[in-house]
Design a protein around this motif. Structure first.
Motif, PDB file in Angstrom:
ATOM      1  N   TYR A  83       0.551  -7.812  10.758  1.00 13.49           N
ATOM      2  CA  TYR A  83      -0.448  -6.957  10.099  1.00 13.49           C
ATOM      3  C   TYR A  83      -1.824  -7.272  10.671  1.00 13.49           C
ATOM      4  O   TYR A  83      -2.140  -8.427  10.941  1.00 13.49           O
ATOM      5  CB  TYR A  83      -0.455  -7.211   8.594  1.00 13.49           C
ATOM      6  CG  TYR A  83       0.863  -6.908   7.934  1.00 13.49           C
ATOM      7  CD1 TYR A  83       1.129  -5.645   7.419  1.00 13.49           C
ATOM      8  CD2 TYR A  83       1.857  -7.875   7.846  1.00 13.49           C
ATOM      9  CE1 TYR A  83       2.342  -5.352   6.821  1.00 13.49           C
ATOM     10  CE2 TYR A  83       3.070  -7.588   7.252  1.00 13.49           C
ATOM     11  CZ  TYR A  83       3.310  -6.326   6.741  1.00 13.49           C
ATOM     12  OH  TYR A  83       4.520  -6.052   6.165  1.00 13.49           O
ATOM     13  N   GLU A 128       3.020  -1.764   8.678  1.00 20.55           N
ATOM     14  CA  GLU A 128       2.930  -2.887   9.592  1.00 20.55           C
ATOM     15  C   GLU A 128       2.237  -2.457  10.889  1.00 20.55           C
ATOM     16  O   GLU A 128       2.394  -1.325  11.321  1.00 20.55           O
ATOM     17  CB  GLU A 128       4.319  -3.426   9.952  1.00 20.55           C
ATOM     18  CG  GLU A 128       5.176  -3.821   8.772  1.00 20.55           C
ATOM     19  CD  GLU A 128       6.033  -2.680   8.217  1.00 20.55           C
ATOM     20  OE1 GLU A 128       5.831  -1.514   8.609  1.00 20.55           O
ATOM     21  OE2 GLU A 128       6.889  -2.962   7.376  1.00 20.55           O
ATOM     22  N   SER A 139      -3.185  -3.029   4.516  1.00 18.94           N
ATOM     23  CA  SER A 139      -1.781  -2.727   4.792  1.00 18.94           C
ATOM     24  C   SER A 139      -0.863  -3.935   4.613  1.00 18.94           C
ATOM     25  O   SER A 139       0.356  -3.802   4.705  1.00 18.94           O
ATOM     26  CB  SER A 139      -1.629  -2.188   6.227  1.00 18.94           C
ATOM     27  OG  SER A 139      -2.018  -3.163   7.164  1.00 18.94           O
ATOM     28  N   PHE A 140      -1.424  -5.101   4.336  1.00 21.92           N
ATOM     29  CA  PHE A 140      -0.650  -6.343   4.294  1.00 21.92           C
ATOM     30  C   PHE A 140       0.497  -6.264   3.292  1.00 21.92           C
ATOM     31  O   PHE A 140       0.315  -5.893   2.142  1.00 21.92           O
ATOM     32  CB  PHE A 140      -1.565  -7.527   3.976  1.00 21.92           C
ATOM     33  CG  PHE A 140      -0.864  -8.849   4.032  1.00 21.92           C
ATOM     34  CD1 PHE A 140      -0.259  -9.286   5.201  1.00 21.92           C
ATOM     35  CD2 PHE A 140      -0.804  -9.648   2.915  1.00 21.92           C
ATOM     36  CE1 PHE A 140       0.390 -10.511   5.251  1.00 21.92           C
ATOM     37  CE2 PHE A 140      -0.165 -10.870   2.952  1.00 21.92           C
ATOM     38  CZ  PHE A 140       0.440 -11.306   4.118  1.00 21.92           C
TER      39      PHE A 140
END
Length: 140
Positions: free
Chosen positions: A43, A55, A48-49
């Protein structure tokens, strides 16, 4: 003169190829079952983690030994975080119990061990520059 020009071309080629390749080598240790797959997700954004489908890069490989090595090539310098899991039953997901705790092996960069909640990008991020090697130990 031809020798000097040749040497300069070689040096420029080496310098250019080094600048283009910025690998990240991830060694995953403590894999307790030689079955299923390991999925490593990289990431590059906090937003977006550990969100499926968001990913930056992902790599999946069948488990063949207690230690597996993954290499992501051509990464721009910057901050990244790694999350991975051992998909022991090869169903394509990290199975969890009713509380959301993984029933299969998992791990994060910086060998971060979550206590009562999932980790944040800030907990696991690292700086990628000039190639890097990480050793990440699976948690079961």
């Amino acid at each position: 003169m031809k020798k000097n020009i040749f040497l300069m071309l070689v040096l420029l080629t080496v310098q250019f190829s080094y600048a283009q390749h910025n690998p990240l080598k991830i060694t995953v240790t403590n894999i307790n079952k030689l079955e299923g797959n390991i999925q490593v997700s990289l990431y590059n954004k906090e937003t977006s983690f550990i969100k499926k489908g968001l990913e930056y890069k992902t790599m999946t490989r069948a488990v063949k030994s207690a230690t597996e090595v993954f290499t992501f090539n051509d990464l721009p310098e910057g901050e990244y975080a790694v999350a991975l899991y051992h998909d022991e039953n090869s169903d394509g997901k990290c199975n969890t119990n009713f509380l959301g705790i993984p029933k299969e092996g998992y791990a994060f960069s910086k060998n971060f061990v979550p206590k009562l909640a999932a980790p944040k990008f800030e907990d696991t991020k690292f700086k990628q520059e000039h190639g890097r090697s990480l050793v990440i130990k699976m948690i079961y």
